[in-house]
Design a protein around this motif. Sequence first.
Motif, PDB file in Angstrom:
ATOM      1  N   SER B   2       0.814  -1.214   0.000  1.00 22.06           N
ATOM      2  CA  SER B   2       0.000   0.000   0.000  1.00 22.06           C
ATOM      3  C   SER B   2       0.843   1.257   0.000  1.00 22.06           C
ATOM      4  CB  SER B   2      -0.903   0.015   1.229  1.00 22.06           C
ATOM      5  OG  SER B   2      -1.846  -1.017   1.141  1.00 22.06           O
ATOM      6  N   HIS B   5       1.051   2.883  -3.252  1.00 26.32           N
ATOM      7  CA  HIS B   5      -0.167   3.579  -3.657  1.00 26.32           C
ATOM      8  C   HIS B   5      -0.378   4.866  -2.879  1.00 26.32           C
ATOM      9  CE1 HIS B   5      -0.764  -0.711  -4.886  1.00 26.32           C
ATOM     10  NE2 HIS B   5      -0.968  -0.075  -6.028  1.00 26.32           N
ATOM     11  N   ALA B   6       0.053   4.859  -1.639  1.00 25.73           N
ATOM     12  CA  ALA B   6      -0.025   6.093  -0.859  1.00 25.73           C
ATOM     13  C   ALA B   6       0.844   7.159  -1.518  1.00 25.73           C
ATOM     14  CB  ALA B   6       0.436   5.839   0.571  1.00 25.73           C
ATOM     15  N   SER B  28      -0.589  14.434   7.800  1.00 27.18           N
ATOM     16  CA  SER B  28      -1.908  13.991   7.335  1.00 27.18           C
ATOM     17  C   SER B  28      -2.087  12.475   7.413  1.00 27.18           C
ATOM     18  CB  SER B  28      -2.133  14.424   5.881  1.00 27.18           C
ATOM     19  OG  SER B  28      -1.260  15.456   5.502  1.00 27.18           O
ATOM     20  N   LEU B  29      -1.084  11.726   7.001  1.00 27.30           N
ATOM     21  CA  LEU B  29      -1.238  10.280   6.905  1.00 27.30           C
ATOM     22  C   LEU B  29      -0.799   9.518   8.157  1.00 27.30           C
ATOM     23  CD1 LEU B  29      -0.273   9.316   3.231  1.00 27.30           C
ATOM     24  CD2 LEU B  29      -2.495   9.199   4.337  1.00 27.30           C
ATOM     25  N   SER B  31      -1.919   8.866  11.030  1.00 29.04           N
ATOM     26  CA  SER B  31      -2.828   7.975  11.745  1.00 29.04           C
ATOM     27  C   SER B  31      -3.439   6.908  10.846  1.00 29.04           C
ATOM     28  CB  SER B  31      -3.938   8.783  12.407  1.00 29.04           C
ATOM     29  OG  SER B  31      -4.541   9.649  11.477  1.00 29.04           O
ATOM     30  N   VAL B  32      -3.180   7.000   9.560  1.00 26.41           N
ATOM     31  CA  VAL B  32      -3.765   6.031   8.644  1.00 26.41           C
ATOM     32  C   VAL B  32      -2.710   5.079   8.071  1.00 26.41           C
ATOM     33  CG1 VAL B  32      -5.020   5.732   6.474  1.00 26.41           C
ATOM     34  CG2 VAL B  32      -5.633   7.588   8.002  1.00 26.41           C
ATOM     35  N   TRP B  33      -1.580   5.645   7.690  1.00 27.81           N
ATOM     36  CA  TRP B  33      -0.520   4.820   7.122  1.00 27.81           C
ATOM     37  C   TRP B  33       0.863   5.393   7.436  1.00 27.81           C
ATOM     38  CZ3 TRP B  33      -1.957   0.203   5.204  1.00 27.81           C
ATOM     39  CH2 TRP B  33      -0.920  -0.621   4.752  1.00 27.81           C
ATOM     40  N   PRO B  34       1.323   5.162   8.658  1.00 23.39           N
ATOM     41  CA  PRO B  34       2.654   5.639   9.035  1.00 23.39           C
ATOM     42  C   PRO B  34       3.734   5.003   8.166  1.00 23.39           C
ATOM     43  CG  PRO B  34       1.741   4.166  10.719  1.00 23.39           C
ATOM     44  CD  PRO B  34       0.662   4.436   9.733  1.00 23.39           C
ATOM     45  N   ALA B  35       4.762   5.752   7.868  1.00 18.06           N
ATOM     46  CA  ALA B  35       5.872   5.204   7.080  1.00 18.06           C
ATOM     47  C   ALA B  35       7.173   5.818   7.561  1.00 18.06           C
ATOM     48  CB  ALA B  35       5.668   5.481   5.603  1.00 18.06           C
TER      49      ALA B  35
END
Lengths: 174, 174
Positions: B2, B5-6, B28-29, B31-35
């Motif tokens: 993912s 795609h992020a 922004s991301l 809390s949804v998709w840490p990287a």
Amino acid sequence: MSLRHALLGLLVERTGSGYDLMKLFDTSLASVWPATQSQVYGELNRLDAGGLIEVVAEGARGRKDYGITADGKAELHRWLVENEEHKPQRSEPLLQVFFLGVLAKDEAAARMRRWAELSEAQHQQLVGLREGVDWGEDMLSTGGALALEYGLRLRAMEQEWARWAAERIEQGRS
Amino acid sequence: MSLRHALLGLLVERTGSGYDLMKLFDTSLASVWPATQSQVYGELNRLDAGGLIEVVAEGARGRKDYGITADGKAELHRWLVENEEHKPQRSEPLLQVFFLGVLAKDEAAARMRRWAELSEAQHQQLVGLREGVDWGEDMLSTGGALALEYGLRLRAMEQEWARWAAERIEQGRS
DNA sequence: TCCTTCATGTAACCGGTTACATGATTGT
DNA sequence: ACAATCATGTAACCGGTTACATGAAGGA
């Protein structure tokens, strides 16, 4: 390393083999902490080597029944009371929602309606699980019931949210 | 996969360097998709090699500004409409709830009260984020607002559930 | 000058997934 | 006899985490 602790937790109530434990992972724990067969067997050996569990009986077909040791119980208890942060959990579907603006209005709305359907199905599945399982007197049933209730409320929330989002998308704001 | 795609999704709106993208992942991301940084740079090189993004400008300090290609947009769109299963997500805190029966009544209740506090704090944090961000007209704000609303509803649900659970534990059923 | 920020990269490690492999026991 | 179930294990791979490493540019 939560798998270790899941295994320890399951072995508090009753002894069991890797095979027995796998069945539990595929049923009761499936929606909370899925695990694969290779993972379970590997971890059991590591726990045994570390003295947190031990082989209490050996049966046919190379079966090894494990039981938790005093060290294991201590470690489980430590994990339950000590570790209390909530790290953000990745959600691929929610990530997709984040980029929904890339899609056309109708595509995006369809995606949200689909989410609502999935949540409804999952909700129904949990209801079935609640009826199906015999909620006995053991310790797992205490926490199990709480976890189940969480799932029910979560899926209900998702349904409402997804329908709200679909309508919002269809009205103007795309 | 993912993360790919992020990155593609973020590059649809505006071009940017790995450094720029990292800042988005931390805000922004988050809390949804840490990287992590190493992950982002690695993936950008792979996406570049695969022709899904390309270097559109090179600046000072070795800065490389990436932009999405036609192939990249196609891949992003495919991912958004095609992938629509919801696989069970692991939750360590919920796993701990499952084994709450191992603890004494007061320990277990304290754990649930703590959860309620954490959810409340996270709810507040999201409220702050909603006020803080300028909800402009771009595409990200569409999905971003929906994702944010999900977070708000989730934390609200968790608070109610955790308080309900704490009371239930204190009354009889331990 | 010196610290901070910008900017990119590599390498070791760890948990989880998939696939393969083996064989004993039970029930039909 | 044969298939299904019981039972355990190994190996390759993949995504994510942590830590280390490097250096240029901008501001005080």
